[in-house]
Design a protein around this motif. Structure first.
Motif, PDB file in Angstrom:
ATOM      1  N   VAL A   4      15.618  20.040 -37.514  1.00  0.00           N
ATOM      2  CA  VAL A   4      15.181  21.467 -37.372  1.00  0.00           C
ATOM      3  C   VAL A   4      15.214  21.629 -35.928  1.00  0.00           C
ATOM      4  CG1 VAL A   4      13.452  23.061 -37.626  1.00  0.00           C
ATOM      5  CG2 VAL A   4      13.830  21.457 -39.270  1.00  0.00           C
ATOM      6  N   CYS A  23      15.918  29.479 -35.393  1.00  0.00           N
ATOM      7  CA  CYS A  23      15.757  28.206 -36.203  1.00  0.00           C
ATOM      8  C   CYS A  23      16.825  27.852 -36.576  1.00  0.00           C
ATOM      9  CB  CYS A  23      14.319  28.255 -36.808  1.00  0.00           C
ATOM     10  SG  CYS A  23      14.164  26.802 -37.777  1.00  0.00           S
ATOM     11  N   GLN A  25      18.558  24.861 -39.458  1.00  0.00           N
ATOM     12  CA  GLN A  25      18.456  23.382 -40.079  1.00  0.00           C
ATOM     13  C   GLN A  25      19.529  23.039 -40.713  1.00  0.00           C
ATOM     14  OE1 GLN A  25      18.007  23.068 -43.687  1.00  0.00           O
ATOM     15  NE2 GLN A  25      17.732  25.251 -44.276  1.00  0.00           N
ATOM     16  N   MET A  32      12.011  27.974 -45.441  1.00  0.00           N
ATOM     17  CA  MET A  32      11.875  28.050 -43.922  1.00  0.00           C
ATOM     18  C   MET A  32      10.713  28.865 -43.572  1.00  0.00           C
ATOM     19  SD  MET A  32      15.725  28.236 -42.475  1.00  0.00           S
ATOM     20  CE  MET A  32      15.234  27.357 -40.858  1.00  0.00           C
ATOM     21  N   TYR A  48       7.545  33.487 -43.674  1.00  0.00           N
ATOM     22  CA  TYR A  48       8.363  32.397 -44.362  1.00  0.00           C
ATOM     23  C   TYR A  48       9.265  33.229 -45.250  1.00  0.00           C
ATOM     24  CZ  TYR A  48       5.436  33.288 -48.511  1.00  0.00           C
ATOM     25  OH  TYR A  48       4.608  33.769 -49.465  1.00  0.00           O
ATOM     26  N   ARG A  68      16.565  36.045 -42.445  1.00  0.00           N
ATOM     27  CA  ARG A  68      17.361  34.887 -43.079  1.00  0.00           C
ATOM     28  C   ARG A  68      18.633  35.262 -43.764  1.00  0.00           C
ATOM     29  NH1 ARG A  68      15.110  30.459 -46.250  1.00  0.00           N
ATOM     30  NH2 ARG A  68      16.535  28.830 -45.950  1.00  0.00           N
ATOM     31  N   CYS A  91       8.874  26.327 -35.833  1.00  0.00           N
ATOM     32  CA  CYS A  91       9.855  26.416 -37.100  1.00  0.00           C
ATOM     33  C   CYS A  91       9.848  25.276 -37.959  1.00  0.00           C
ATOM     34  CB  CYS A  91      11.176  26.845 -36.762  1.00  0.00           C
ATOM     35  SG  CYS A  91      12.231  27.089 -38.448  1.00  0.00           S
ATOM     36  N   SER A  93      10.911  23.631 -42.270  1.00  0.00           N
ATOM     37  CA  SER A  93      11.948  23.828 -43.257  1.00  0.00           C
ATOM     38  C   SER A  93      11.454  22.616 -44.396  1.00  0.00           C
ATOM     39  CB  SER A  93      13.424  23.740 -42.995  1.00  0.00           C
ATOM     40  OG  SER A  93      13.578  22.474 -42.910  1.00  0.00           O
ATOM     41  N   GLN A 103       7.136  19.452 -45.120  1.00  0.00           N
ATOM     42  CA  GLN A 103       7.551  20.258 -44.217  1.00  0.00           C
ATOM     43  C   GLN A 103       8.332  19.513 -43.129  1.00  0.00           C
ATOM     44  OE1 GLN A 103       5.530  23.956 -43.315  1.00  0.00           O
ATOM     45  NE2 GLN A 103       5.277  24.201 -45.486  1.00  0.00           N
TER      46      GLN A 103
END
Lengths: 114, 112
Positions: A4, A23, A25, A32, A48, A68, A91, A93, A103
């Motif tokens: 991340v 952010c 990943q 996320m 989120y 997103r 951040c 994920s 996470q």
């Protein structure tokens, strides 16, 4: 894998300015999260996402917006920054919200609003 | 509303000592309980994750226990080292909310 990543690492804003935190990943995770960390308050969830194109409010969503558009990216926006938004933003994920997976966190963005 | 508390807020021990960090939570309807480590100016690194059906998890010198009925978790660190100095955070994943609720952390200093 980079895991991340967060951009930028540091930022100073004046009250009323806007900015976007990025952010990314590379683990193909569905979920996320954006948190803020303040002294004595622990980490608090801002917004989120449970998948591409979805977003939901967390514990402290006011003053922030998120998007997103791509599975690997989660953007956090401040439309009109306030000194109360001075914080460290993290951040994270995860693959499954309730599964055995934990996470994974980015290194953080330190934001100061003057 | 889930609340997670960590005691003590700060702890200083001499190298080699065994120590216990405490975490308590108010809502026992959790999916799992996680312990993280945070170094100054860095992000969080996951240490141990205990599912609600488990009693403990071990990784090296670390052992985490979970007692849902009493709303408590402990992180045991054996033979502490200066490199263990960091802030340790626990977080409860709500079964209903699927959100992590964090404690405020314990700042650990291991003196050489």
């Amino acid at each position: 894998n980079a895991g991340v990543t967060q951009t930028p690492k540091f930022r100073v804003l004046k009250t009323g300015q806007s900015m976007t935190l990025l952010c990314a990943q590379d683990m193909n995770h569905e979920y996320m999260y954006w948190y803020r960390q303040d002294p004595g308050m622990g980490l608090r969830l801002i917004h989120y996402s449970v998948g591409e194109g979805t977003t939901a409010k967390g514990e402290v969503p006011d003053g922030y917006n998120v998007s997103r558009l791509k599975k690997q990216n989660f953007l956090l926006g401040l439309e009109s920054a306030a000194p109360s938004q001075t914080s460290v933003y993290f951040c994270a994920s995860s693959d499954l919200a309730g599964g055995p997976d934990t996470q994974y966190f980015g290194p953080g963005t330190r934001l100061t609003v003057l | 509303k889930q609340e997670v508390t960590q005691i003590p807020a700060a702890l200083s021990v001499p190298e080699g000592e065994n120590l216990v960090l405490n975490c308590s939570f108010t809502d026992s309807a959790i999916y799992n309980l996680q312990w993280f480590r945070q170094d100054p100016g860095k992000g969080l690194t996951s240490l141990l994750l205990i599912q609600s059906s488990q009693r403990e998890q071990t990784s090296g010198r670390l052992n985490a226990s979970l007692d849902k009925s009493s709303g408590r978790s402990t992180l045991y660190i054996a033979a502490s080292q200066p490199g263990d100095s960091a802030t340790y955070l626990c977080a409860a994943l709500g079964g209903a909310t699927n959100k992590l609720i964090f404690g405020t952390g314990t700042l650990l200093a291991v003196q050489p």
